[in-house]
Design a protein around this motif. Sequence first.
Motif, PDB file in Angstrom:
ATOM      1  N   UNK A 128       0.866  -1.173   0.000  1.00 28.11           N
ATOM      2  CA  UNK A 128       0.000   0.000   0.000  1.00 28.11           C
ATOM      3  C   UNK A 128       0.906   1.227   0.000  1.00 28.11           C
ATOM      4  N   UNK A 129       0.892   1.974  -1.097  1.00 28.43           N
ATOM      5  CA  UNK A 129       1.767   3.132  -1.235  1.00 28.43           C
ATOM      6  C   UNK A 129       1.078   4.393  -0.709  1.00 28.43           C
ATOM      7  N   UNK A 130       1.893   5.268  -0.113  1.00 31.14           N
ATOM      8  CA  UNK A 130       1.436   6.537   0.422  1.00 31.14           C
ATOM      9  C   UNK A 130       2.015   7.675  -0.423  1.00 31.14           C
ATOM     10  N   UNK A 131       1.282   8.779  -0.446  1.00 26.53           N
ATOM     11  CA  UNK A 131       1.806   9.997  -1.065  1.00 26.53           C
ATOM     12  C   UNK A 131       1.195  11.182  -0.341  1.00 26.53           C
TER      13      UNK A 131
ATOM     14  N   UNK B 128      -2.661   3.846  -3.132  1.00 32.36           N
ATOM     15  CA  UNK B 128      -2.996   2.763  -4.049  1.00 32.36           C
ATOM     16  C   UNK B 128      -2.338   1.455  -3.602  1.00 32.36           C
ATOM     17  N   UNK B 129      -3.040   0.359  -3.849  1.00 29.05           N
ATOM     18  CA  UNK B 129      -2.511  -0.977  -3.558  1.00 29.05           C
ATOM     19  C   UNK B 129      -1.873  -1.551  -4.818  1.00 29.05           C
ATOM     20  N   UNK B 130      -0.708  -2.162  -4.636  1.00 31.70           N
ATOM     21  CA  UNK B 130       0.033  -2.808  -5.723  1.00 31.70           C
ATOM     22  C   UNK B 130       0.247  -4.270  -5.357  1.00 31.70           C
ATOM     23  N   UNK B 131      -0.228  -5.166  -6.219  1.00 25.76           N
ATOM     24  CA  UNK B 131      -0.136  -6.611  -6.005  1.00 25.76           C
ATOM     25  C   UNK B 131       0.727  -7.259  -7.079  1.00 25.76           C
ATOM     26  N   UNK B 132       1.523  -8.257  -6.697  1.00 34.52           N
ATOM     27  CA  UNK B 132       2.230  -9.056  -7.699  1.00 34.52           C
ATOM     28  C   UNK B 132       2.781 -10.336  -7.081  1.00 34.52           C
ATOM     29  N   UNK B 133       3.155 -11.249  -7.958  1.00 31.08           N
ATOM     30  CA  UNK B 133       3.799 -12.503  -7.572  1.00 31.08           C
ATOM     31  C   UNK B 133       5.294 -12.355  -7.828  1.00 31.08           C
TER      32      UNK B 133
ATOM     33  N   UNK C 277       5.654 -10.715 -11.325  1.00 33.70           N
ATOM     34  CA  UNK C 277       4.690 -11.110 -12.352  1.00 33.70           C
ATOM     35  C   UNK C 277       3.268 -10.744 -11.941  1.00 33.70           C
ATOM     36  N   UNK C 278       2.416 -10.682 -12.950  1.00 34.02           N
ATOM     37  CA  UNK C 278       0.987 -10.517 -12.724  1.00 34.02           C
ATOM     38  C   UNK C 278       0.691  -9.264 -11.890  1.00 34.02           C
ATOM     39  N   UNK C 279       1.277  -8.150 -12.300  1.00 34.51           N
ATOM     40  CA  UNK C 279       1.104  -6.891 -11.573  1.00 34.51           C
ATOM     41  C   UNK C 279      -0.347  -6.426 -11.657  1.00 34.51           C
ATOM     42  N   UNK C 280      -0.937  -6.178 -10.481  1.00 37.66           N
ATOM     43  CA  UNK C 280      -2.323  -5.724 -10.402  1.00 37.66           C
ATOM     44  C   UNK C 280      -2.427  -4.548  -9.447  1.00 37.66           C
ATOM     45  N   UNK C 281      -3.510  -3.812  -9.575  1.00 36.10           N
ATOM     46  CA  UNK C 281      -3.765  -2.704  -8.667  1.00 36.10           C
ATOM     47  C   UNK C 281      -5.146  -2.849  -8.044  1.00 36.10           C
ATOM     48  N   UNK C 282      -5.254  -2.343  -6.817  1.00 34.36           N
ATOM     49  CA  UNK C 282      -6.518  -2.419  -6.088  1.00 34.36           C
ATOM     50  C   UNK C 282      -7.437  -1.252  -6.358  1.00 34.36           C
ATOM     51  N   UNK C 283      -7.145  -0.487  -7.388  1.00 36.23           N
ATOM     52  CA  UNK C 283      -7.975   0.667  -7.745  1.00 36.23           C
ATOM     53  C   UNK C 283      -8.127   1.610  -6.561  1.00 36.23           C
ATOM     54  N   UNK C 284      -9.375   1.906  -6.160  1.00 34.02           N
ATOM     55  CA  UNK C 284      -9.605   2.921  -5.133  1.00 34.02           C
ATOM     56  C   UNK C 284      -9.585   2.381  -3.711  1.00 34.02           C
ATOM     57  N   UNK C 285      -9.419   1.097  -3.539  1.00 37.74           N
ATOM     58  CA  UNK C 285      -9.406   0.521  -2.197  1.00 37.74           C
ATOM     59  C   UNK C 285      -8.004   0.582  -1.593  1.00 37.74           C
ATOM     60  N   UNK C 286      -7.941   0.833  -0.286  1.00 37.84           N
ATOM     61  CA  UNK C 286      -6.667   0.773   0.441  1.00 37.84           C
ATOM     62  C   UNK C 286      -6.728  -0.308   1.517  1.00 37.84           C
TER      63      UNK C 286
END
Length: 241
Positions: A52-55, A146-151, A168-177
């Motif tokens: 979960x990235x902050x800015x 934003x959430x960043x997911x990957x294997x 691999x398989x980089x995904x984002x959680x869109x608007x959810x934190x």
Amino acid sequence: MIANANARLKFRHELKYYINHHQYQIISRQLKHLLKRDKNADASGEYHIRSLYFDDIDNKALHEKLGGVLEREKYRMRIYNFSDKVIHLEKKIKKNDFISKVKERLTRETADAVLAGNYEVLNVPEKPLLYEAYREMKTRMLRPKVIVDYIREAYVSYAGNVRITFDKNLKTGMNSVDIFNRDLSTIHAYDNNFIVFEVKYDEYLPEYIRTAIQTEGLIRQSNSKYVICRKFLKFNSWEDQ
């Protein structure tokens, strides 16, 4: 006396690439015979990472990456394999081609409090990183973005303290934190099926490893998983540029 979270930082080389599956097959086949698997990997040699990235209020981390600022930093909360057994608050520092990372372990209760907006739980002067993040949250309105997911598939070598990863398989959680939500709805962050290939090492990269990771068409890239996933949260027209 309040300690500095950046005290005695050790910087490492970091090389990043986008690779396709053909390149991945060639390089990973070589590495399997040369290096050890990461100790955190499962039987398949992989593990899941969610960050979960902050800015801040000005989107400083995003602006500086897009603007090519050579010295920058960003904050994130990170867990592994959807578990709350290990939760880290991390700050990644970048200087040219060198990186360093500072991290502090969090309890689930502290992490939940931060996500709920109770930043006072980080007001701990004897833990420099927590206190620094707290000050950023109070003065710069540092917030989850934003959430960043990957294997991750990772290999290590004691010679040169080398760490090589395929994300691999980089995904984002869109608007959810909601970092702890196993059922979080995510979408693919790439239009194509690229893999992020990273090579990190201390003073030197052993020649046999350098030879093993060379393949036709391998071109260094300036990529950031945070920036890639932030493109799905367009608050300003310039984010399409």
